[in-house]
Write a protein that holds these residues in place. Structure first.
Motif, PDB file in Angstrom:
ATOM      1  N   ARG A 120      -1.886  17.190 -20.246  1.00 32.39           N
ATOM      2  CA  ARG A 120      -1.961  18.268 -21.240  1.00 32.39           C
ATOM      3  C   ARG A 120      -0.423  18.621 -21.778  1.00 32.39           C
ATOM      4  NH1 ARG A 120      -4.300  23.964 -20.014  1.00 32.39           N
ATOM      5  NH2 ARG A 120      -4.275  24.227 -22.317  1.00 32.39           N
ATOM      6  N   PRO A 123       5.965  16.802 -24.849  1.00 31.75           N
ATOM      7  CA  PRO A 123       6.966  16.243 -24.489  1.00 31.75           C
ATOM      8  C   PRO A 123       8.191  17.431 -23.938  1.00 31.75           C
ATOM      9  CG  PRO A 123       6.618  15.902 -26.840  1.00 31.75           C
ATOM     10  CD  PRO A 123       5.478  16.357 -26.298  1.00 31.75           C
ATOM     11  N   GLU A 124       7.723  18.668 -24.444  1.00 34.59           N
ATOM     12  CA  GLU A 124       8.709  19.758 -23.759  1.00 34.59           C
ATOM     13  C   GLU A 124       8.042  20.907 -23.097  1.00 34.59           C
ATOM     14  OE1 GLU A 124      10.966  20.897 -27.258  1.00 34.59           O
ATOM     15  OE2 GLU A 124      11.474  18.962 -27.456  1.00 34.59           O
ATOM     16  N   ASP A 125       6.566  20.648 -22.886  1.00 36.98           N
ATOM     17  CA  ASP A 125       6.051  21.631 -21.798  1.00 36.98           C
ATOM     18  C   ASP A 125       5.895  20.888 -20.562  1.00 36.98           C
ATOM     19  OD1 ASP A 125       5.299  22.811 -24.273  1.00 36.98           O
ATOM     20  OD2 ASP A 125       3.780  21.249 -24.655  1.00 36.98           O
ATOM     21  N   PHE A 126       6.475  21.727 -19.475  1.00 33.27           N
ATOM     22  CA  PHE A 126       6.334  21.327 -18.052  1.00 33.27           C
ATOM     23  C   PHE A 126       4.930  21.942 -17.526  1.00 33.27           C
ATOM     24  CE2 PHE A 126      10.799  20.607 -16.912  1.00 33.27           C
ATOM     25  CZ  PHE A 126      11.157  20.042 -17.945  1.00 33.27           C
ATOM     26  N   ILE A 127       3.964  20.984 -17.172  1.00 29.47           N
ATOM     27  CA  ILE A 127       2.750  21.443 -16.537  1.00 29.47           C
ATOM     28  C   ILE A 127       2.528  20.483 -15.183  1.00 29.47           C
ATOM     29  CG2 ILE A 127       0.476  22.082 -16.758  1.00 29.47           C
ATOM     30  CD1 ILE A 127       0.705  22.156 -19.709  1.00 29.47           C
ATOM     31  N   GLN A 158      11.364  29.746 -15.784  1.00 20.99           N
ATOM     32  CA  GLN A 158       9.741  29.775 -15.458  1.00 20.99           C
ATOM     33  C   GLN A 158       9.714  29.227 -13.924  1.00 20.99           C
ATOM     34  OE1 GLN A 158       7.037  27.173 -17.782  1.00 20.99           O
ATOM     35  NE2 GLN A 158       7.631  25.744 -16.267  1.00 20.99           N
ATOM     36  N   ASN A 163       1.079  26.370  -8.506  1.00 24.34           N
ATOM     37  CA  ASN A 163       0.301  26.661  -7.218  1.00 24.34           C
ATOM     38  C   ASN A 163      -0.979  25.519  -7.375  1.00 24.34           C
ATOM     39  OD1 ASN A 163       1.108  29.336  -6.386  1.00 24.34           O
ATOM     40  ND2 ASN A 163       0.750  29.824  -8.589  1.00 24.34           N
ATOM     41  N   THR A 166      -3.219  23.601 -13.139  1.00 26.70           N
ATOM     42  CA  THR A 166      -3.488  24.263 -14.366  1.00 26.70           C
ATOM     43  C   THR A 166      -2.225  24.738 -14.871  1.00 26.70           C
ATOM     44  OG1 THR A 166      -3.878  26.504 -13.280  1.00 26.70           O
ATOM     45  CG2 THR A 166      -5.742  24.994 -13.524  1.00 26.70           C
ATOM     46  N   GLY A 167      -1.083  24.603 -14.481  1.00 30.60           N
ATOM     47  CA  GLY A 167       0.043  25.140 -15.139  1.00 30.60           C
ATOM     48  C   GLY A 167       0.354  26.556 -14.720  1.00 30.60           C
ATOM     49  N   SER A 168      -0.155  26.904 -13.433  1.00 30.28           N
ATOM     50  CA  SER A 168       0.021  28.182 -13.002  1.00 30.28           C
ATOM     51  C   SER A 168       1.459  28.117 -12.004  1.00 30.28           C
ATOM     52  CB  SER A 168      -1.117  28.622 -12.125  1.00 30.28           C
ATOM     53  OG  SER A 168      -0.815  29.461 -11.072  1.00 30.28           O
ATOM     54  N   VAL A 169       2.324  29.017 -12.625  1.00 31.37           N
ATOM     55  CA  VAL A 169       3.590  29.063 -11.920  1.00 31.37           C
ATOM     56  C   VAL A 169       3.931  30.179 -11.226  1.00 31.37           C
ATOM     57  CG1 VAL A 169       4.898  27.199 -13.007  1.00 31.37           C
ATOM     58  CG2 VAL A 169       5.021  29.368 -14.029  1.00 31.37           C
ATOM     59  N   ASN A 170       4.772  30.413 -10.026  1.00 32.14           N
ATOM     60  CA  ASN A 170       5.254  31.542  -9.530  1.00 32.14           C
ATOM     61  C   ASN A 170       6.518  31.769 -10.144  1.00 32.14           C
ATOM     62  OD1 ASN A 170       2.924  31.764  -7.762  1.00 32.14           O
ATOM     63  ND2 ASN A 170       3.659  30.118  -6.900  1.00 32.14           N
TER      64      ASN A 170
ATOM     65  N   LYS B  76      -3.193  28.231 -20.649  1.00 33.92           N
ATOM     66  CA  LYS B  76      -2.792  27.359 -19.540  1.00 33.92           C
ATOM     67  C   LYS B  76      -2.271  28.319 -18.542  1.00 33.92           C
ATOM     68  CE  LYS B  76       1.994  26.386 -20.327  1.00 33.92           C
ATOM     69  NZ  LYS B  76       3.128  25.763 -19.969  1.00 33.92           N
ATOM     70  N   THR B  78      -1.808  31.464 -15.930  1.00 34.85           N
ATOM     71  CA  THR B  78      -2.596  32.386 -15.184  1.00 34.85           C
ATOM     72  C   THR B  78      -1.951  33.530 -14.686  1.00 34.85           C
ATOM     73  OG1 THR B  78      -4.291  32.691 -13.433  1.00 34.85           O
ATOM     74  CG2 THR B  78      -2.574  30.689 -13.426  1.00 34.85           C
ATOM     75  N   SER B  80       0.177  34.818 -11.137  1.00 32.89           N
ATOM     76  CA  SER B  80       0.817  34.621  -9.950  1.00 32.89           C
ATOM     77  C   SER B  80       0.770  35.700  -9.028  1.00 32.89           C
ATOM     78  CB  SER B  80       2.154  34.315 -10.138  1.00 32.89           C
ATOM     79  OG  SER B  80       2.988  35.204 -10.374  1.00 32.89           O
TER      80      SER B  80
END
Lengths: 444, 532
Positions: A120, A123-127, A158, A163, A166-170, B76, B78, B80
C-alpha cells in the motif's frame, strides 16, 4: 552514579498522590524476580534501538580489522565511541535483501522488520508490512512492565516502531517534559513503596472494560484488515487497564531506581537549528530511569528520522540535502555523522552511569544502533551500518567486529537479538529477508 | 442502477459551449474501511458536540498521509498504546468540562429524581450518544453506559459525576474515535452494498465540514432521506451554503498542498532575513484566502489559481513581495502586476518556500510539487547507486540551472527529472523563501523553459501555461474524490473519476458543482462487501 536519598524522593512523590494503603506484595506479577532484583542477580534484559537518519559514508565507517579485542580498530566516523569500544559489537558487510524500492524506507523496513514495505505504501509513504523488532521483543519481555515499550526521539517524527502490517506505529515522544510526565506522574509508584489506591482508578478501569466491549462488538462486522487495526487499539486499551490494575500492587525493590529530576521546558531552536544534544540528553535522563525503575524493558530512540533535513551547527544545508548535493568526499556529511556518533556515545555513557547489581544498566541492554541506508548519497542498502551496544545481559559478544564476506541478510543479526532477549524464535523476517539462522559469530 | 443526479450542474453546464456527455459510470468500489478521526476532526467534533470553549488537551495521536492526503491516511492509521493514553486523558478533561455546573444543563435534558436516577441517566446517554457516535445507541449500549454512571454516582454522590464517566467512556470508544461506515445490503441492487442513511450523514459532514454531523443532518439520516439522491443533494447544498463549508474546503486544500507542513518549515535565518517562525502561518493564510474567495465568493474557474492577479497579504508577506500592505493589521487584498513578477498560486510564499531547501531554492522540489500535486503525475523514486551530487557553483556553472544540467542530459536522471526540473526552473527567480531575485551568485537567472512542450519565458507566463494544462482539472477531481471517500481509489473507480472530471468540465471548472456531484456519486455511496 546517581545518588539521591530514596526517603526524600518518596516523600516528595507520594505526598498527596491519592490514598495510600498498604497491601501485601504481589510479586508474582513481576516474574517472581522482586527479591532477586534487590541483590543484583536476575536483572531484567532490556532491548533498545538507537536510530539515526540518512546513513553513513561507508569507507569512513567500516572498522579496520575483524575479530575481538585489539584485532579491530574503529574507523573515522565511529571514533567518538572509542572509550566504549569494549561494550560494542560492530557488524559490517551484511545487506538488506528485501529490495530497494522506496529510498530510505526499504532499508528501514528491511533492517527493523526483515521485510519489504507494505504494497500500500506509495513512494513517500512508509508502511511496514510486518512488526518492527522492538515490538516483536516487547510482545514477550514487555508484557509485565507498566509500559510495553517506550518510543522517544530528539526530533518529532512518526517513528519506525510498527505493531503489525497495517501501518500502525507507536509515535515517539520528542518533548523531555512530556516524557517525564507520562512516566513519572501521579500513577508512578516507587519500587518498594506502598501502592496507591484511588477509587477513581477503579472507575477508569470499568470504563476501559466498556471500551473493550464496544471493540469486541464492532470487531465481528469488520473486514480482516480492519480487525487487525482495531485489535491494535484494543491492545492499547487493555495495556492501560492492566497498568491501572498494577497500581494496587507492590512493585519490587530496585536499588538503581531514583526519581529523575523534572526536565525544564523544551529547548527552543537556535538560529533555525534544534538543540539536539540538550533535547536528547534530557530525554535520556528520563528514559534511563524508566528502565532502571522497570517501567519498561524495551525502547526505541530516534535521534533523527529518515530523510530528515535537520540543520546541524556549522554546516551549510540540511542533512538530507547535503547527503545528495554535497560533492566530493562530503566533509559536511562526514562531520554530521561524527556528531551523531558523539551523541550515541553520550547516550550510552548516560546508561553506563547507572550502576545496577555488579555492573551497569548498559550491560543488561542490547541496543541496535542503525540507520535507513548505508551511503546516503546513493541510497545503498548493502554493507549496512550496524552497531550493537551492550551484551544483553551477557548473551552477546563485546568488543567484536564481524565482517560478512558473502552479503548475508541483516535479518541474522535481528534473530540473534531476538533470541538474546530469551525469545527462542526459529526465524525472522519475510520473503527474501527471511532467515532461519542467527548470526552465531556475535553470540556468546 | 441509481442514476447520477447531476441535474443541478448539468443545467448550468448546458450554457457551456460544448457540454461533454457524461455517461453513468460503472463503479466497482473498494470494501469499507474504518477511518480514525484526524486530529482536526477530533477537535472540530468535540467543539461541535460540547462547545467552542471546551479546552482539549494535546497532543493527540498524530496524523499520517497516504496518497497525498491525511483524510486518506486515516484509512491506514490506528491507535497506539501512547494514543490510548492521550485519548483517555482528553476524554476525562472534556467530560469534566461538559458536566461542569455552567455547562451541564445543555446536555442533561431531564431532572434526576435522586442522585441515582437510571431513567434520566439512560435518557441523557441516549441523546448524547446519538450525537457522539453519530448513530442511535442500541439498548445494550445504553444499559452498559447507564450501569457505569450509576456505579460512579453511588460512590461519588452526584448524578453529574456518573455522567462524566459515561461521557468519557463514549469519547474513548472506537465508535467515536473511528468513523464506522460499514454499509448495508442495497435493496435496489441485489449483491451491491450502500452506505446507510446515518453513515451517509457522517460521510457528508466530514467531507464538507470536516466535523461531526449537526442535528439537521442527523434528522435527515433518521428520516432515511440520505438513501436517495434527492435527499443527499439537498443536504449537500445546505452544507455547502453554510460558512462552515469554507473551513471544510480550507482543510482540503491544506491537505492537498501540504500547507500544514508550513508550521514546521525550517529556513536558515542567517540566509533569509525575512524568515520568522510566524511566516509559515501567514503564507498559509494567503493561499487559503485566495482559494476560498475563488471557490466560494467568485464561484470562479479553478484553473484561475494559476493566473489570478489578486492576492491577500499581511505586512510580513508584503515585505517579501515588495508591495504595499493593504492594511496595517491582518490581511488585505492586493492586485499584482507583471512588474511584481508573480501571480497565482505558484507566486505564493507557501508553495515557493515549502518546496525548497532550508538554505536554497530547488527546481526539482518545485517541479515535483506541480507535477505530482497539481497535475497528479507519478514520479518514481530515484534509482539506487546514482551519484546525486551537484557540482559546486563555479565559473562555468554559476546558477542552479547550470548545476542541474546533469539531471536533464544524463539519461539515468533525465527520465524523471524532465518531468520536474523544467517546470521548477521557471520559478528560479524566487529564492528559498520566495523573494524575487534577478541574479544568482551575480549571474542573470534564465527562467525560460517549457511544460510538456509549451514554452514560457518566466514565472508569469508559466502560470498561463499551467492554467491550460489538460491534467489540471482531472487532478482536482481525483484528489477531491480521494478526500471524499478517504481512500486511494481502486481500479473499479476510474470510470467514476472520469465522470466527475466531465461534470467538472461541463461546469466550467467551478468547484462547487464538482463537490455536489461527488456527494451523489455511486463511488461515494457504495461499498464492496467486506472480506471478514
Amino acid at each position: 552514579m546517581i545518588k539521591l536519598s530514596r526517603r526524600t524522593v518518596l516523600k516528595g512523590i507520594l505526598g498527596g498522590a491519592g490514598v495510600t494503603v498498604g497491601l501485601p506484595a504481589l510479586e508474582a506479577m513481576y516474574n517472581g524476580n522482586a527479591t532477586a532484583l534487590a541483590d543484583g542477580t536476575g536483572l531484567p534484559k532490556r532491548f533498545g534501538i538507537f536510530y539515526w537518519g540518512n546513513g553513513v559514508i561507508p569507507e569512513k565507517w567500516v572498522p579496520n580489522g575483524t575479530g575481538s579485542g585489539d584485532a579491530w580498530t574503529l574507523n573515522e566516523q565511529m571514533m567518538p565511541l572509542e572509550s566504549l569500544k569494549e561494550h560494542l559489537t560492530v557488524v559490517s558487510g551484511m545487506a538488506v535483501l528485501t529490495g530497494n524500492v522506496i529510498p530510505h524506507g526499504s532499508g528501514a523496513a528491511g533492517i527493523l522488520s526483515g521485510a519489504a514495505m507494505s504494497e500500500r505504501a506509495g513512494p513517500e509513504d512508509f508502511i511496514f508490512s510486518r512488526p518492527s523488532i522492538d515490538q516483536i521483543i516487547a510482545q514477550e519481555i514487555g508484557k509485565d512492565t507498566r509500559f510495553k515499550s517506550l518510543e522517544t526521539g530528539a526530533r518529532p517524527s512518526q517513528g519506525l516502531s510498527y505493531n503489525n502490517g497495517t501501518g500502525s506505529v507507536n509515535p515517539p515522544e520528542s518533548s523531555p517534559i512530556r516524557l517525564f510526565r507520562r512516566i513519572f506522574n501521579e500513577e508512578f509508584v516507587m519500587p518498594g513503596a506502598e501502592p496507591i489506591l484511588n477509587p477513581k482508578i477503579a472507575f477508569r478501569r470499568s470504563v476501559l472494560d466498556a471500551v473493550m466491549n464496544d471493540s469486541n462488538r464492532l470487531r465481528a462486522k469488520l473486514s480482516a484488515s480492519d480487525k487487525v487495526r482495531l485489535d491494535q487499539h484494543f491492545d492499547g486499551v487493555r495495556a492501560l487497564e492492566q497498568r491501572l490494575e498494577r497500581l494496587s500492587l507492590n512493585p519490587p525493590s530496585l536499588a538503581a531506581c531514583v526519581m529523575p529530576a523534572q526536565p525544564g521546558e523544551d529547548p527552543p531552536d537556535v538560529e533555525g537549528r534544534p538543540q539536539l544534544h540538550e533535547i536528547q540528553s534530557a530525554i535520556t535522563d528520563v528514559l534511563r530511569m524508566a528502565l532502571a525503575c522497570d517501567q519498561t524493558r524495551v525502547f526505541s530512540n530516534y535521534f533523527s528520522y529518515p530523510v530528515n533535513n535537520v540543520l546541524y551547527p556549522g554546516v551549510s544545508a540540511g542533512h538530507h540535502q547535503l547527503t545528495h548535493d554535497e560533492p566530493g568526499e562530503q566533509p559536511q556529511v562526514n562531520m554530521i555523522v561524527k556528531q551523531i556518533m558523539t551523541e550515541l556515545a553520550f547516550f550510552l555513557n548516560q546508561l553506563k552511569e547507572v550502576e545496577e547489581g555488579d555492573g551497569t544498566l548498559l550491560d543488561s541492554c542490547a541496543i541496535l544502533c542503525t540507520s535507513d541506508v548505508c551511503f546516503g548519497r546513493t541510497h545503498t542498502i548493502d554493507n549496512y551500518p550496524i552497531i550493537i551496544a551492550g551484551s544483553g545481559g551477557g548473551e552477546l559478544k563485546q568488543n567484536y567486529h564481524y565482517k560478512s564476506v558473502s552479503n548475508e541478510s541483516v535479518g541474522k543479526v535481528s534473530l540473534s537479538l531476538v533470541n538474546a532477549m530469551g525469545l527462542n524464535h526459529a526465524e525472522f523476517g519475510a520473503g527474501e529477508g527471511r532467515v532461519t539462522q542467527s548470526l552465531s559469530e556475535i553470540e556468546v | 442502477m441509481v442514476a447520477l443526479a447531476t441535474s443541478g450542474c448539468m443545467a448550468k453546464g448546458a450554457s457551456a459551449p460544448a457540454p461533454i456527455d457524461v455517461p453513468d459510470p460503472t463503479v466497482d468500489p473498494a470494501e469499507p474501511v474504518l477511518h480514525r478521526l484526524t486530529a482536526a476532526q477530533y477537535r472540530n467534533s468535540v467543539h461541535d458536540l460540547f462547545g467552542e470553549d471546551i479546552v482539549i488537551p494535546g497532543p493527540l495521536e498524530p496524523d499520517s498521509a497516504l496518497g497525498g492526503l491525511i483524510a486518506t491516511g486515516a484509512s491506514k492509521v490506528t491507535i497506539s498504546s501512547w494514543g490510548v493514553e492521550q485519548y483517555e486523558r482528553a476524554a476525562y478533561e472534556i467530560a469534566a468540562q461538559a458536566m461542569a455546573e455552567e455547562n451541564r444543563g445543555k446536555f442533561i435534558s431531564c431532572t434526576p429524581a435522586a442522585a441515582v436516577d437510571e431513567n434520566c441517566a439512560g435518557q441523557t446517554i441516549s441523546e448524547l450518544g446519538r450525537k457522539i457516535w453519530r448513530r442511535p445507541l442500541d439498548p445494550e449500549e445504553v444499559a452498559s453506559l447507564t450501569a457505569i454512571s450509576s456505579t460512579v454516582t453511588r460512590a461519588l454522590g452526584t448524578f453529574e459525576a456518573g455522567m462524566e464517566f459515561a461521557v468519557a467512556s463514549m469519547l474513548q470508544s472506537p465508535n467515536f474515535l473511528f468513523r464506522v461506515e460499514l454499509g448495508e445490503p442495497d435493496p435496489a441492487n441485489s449483491g451491491a452494498r450502500r452506505y446507510s442513511s446515518y453513515e451517509m450523514a457522517t460521510r457528508l459532514s466530514y467531507f464538507f465540514w470536516n466535523t461531526t454531523p449537526d442535528s439537521t443532518l442527523l434528522a435527515a439520516a433518521e428520516s432515511g432521506a440520505l438513501l436517495e439522491s434527492e435527499g443527499i443533494a439537498a443536504e449537500a447544498r445546505r452544507l455547502l451554503d453554510s460558512p462552515r463549508a469554507r473551513a471544510g474546503m480550507r482543510n482540503f486544500f491544506s491537505e492537498m498542498f501540504e500547507l500544514y507542513l508550513l508550521d514546521e518549515m525550517v529556513k536558515d535565518p542567517t540566509l533569509f532575513t525575512h524568515f520568522s517562525a510566524e511566516l509559515g502561518e501567514s503564507a498559509r493564510e494567503e493561499t487559503l484566502n485566495m482559494l476560498e474567495r475563488l471557490v466560494f465568493d467568485d464561484q470562479g474557474d479553478y484553473r484561475d489559481i494559476f493566473t489570478t492577479n489578486r492576492t491577500y497579504v499581511d505586512r510580513r508577506l508584503a515585505a517579501i513581495y515588495n508591495v504595499r500592505a493593504a492594511s496595517r493589521e491582518g490581511f488585505g487584498e492586493v492586485m499584482l502586476t507583471e512588474n511584481d513578477h508573480r501571480r497565482g498560486l505558484l507566486g505564493h510564499v507557501s508553495v515557493l518556500a515549502l518546496n525548497a531547501h532550508s538554505v536554497s531554492s530547488s527546481a526539482t522540489l518545485r517541479g515535483k510539487f506541480v507535477r505530482t500535486v497539481l497535475l497528479c503525475g507519478e514520479i518514481p523514486p530515484p534509482p539506487v547507486n546514482v551519484n546525486t551530487a551537484l557540482p559546486e557553483p563555479s565559473g562555468t556553472a554559476v546558477t542552479l540551472r547550470d548545476r542541474v544540467k546533469e539531471h536533464l542530459t544524463n539519461p539515468n536522471c533525465a527520465t524523471c527529472h524532465l518531468a520536474m526540473d523544467p517546470i521548477g526552473l521557471g520559478l528560479e527567480n524566487f529564492d528559498g523563501i520566495g523573494r524575487f531575485r534577478e541574479k544568482e551568485f551575480g549571474a542573470m537567472i534564465d527562467a525560460s523553459s517549457d511544460v510538456d512542450g509549451e514554452e514560457f519565458t518566466n514565472a508569469w507566463e508559466l502560470g498561463a501555461v499551467l492554467r491550460d494544462h489538460p491534467d489540471v482539472p482531472r487532478c482536482l477531481a481525483r484528489t477531491l474524490y480521494r478526500y471524499a471517500i478517504g481512500n486511494v481509489e481502486v481500479p473499479g473507480e476510474q470510470e467514476q473519476i472520469d465522470s466527475l472530471a466531465a461534470v467538472f468540465a461541463n461546469s466550467k471548472y467551478r468547484v462547487r458543482p464538482l463537490l455536489e456531484a461527488i456527494a451523489v456519486s455511486k463511488g461515494f455511496r457504495r461499498a464492496k462487501e467486506p472480506q471478514l
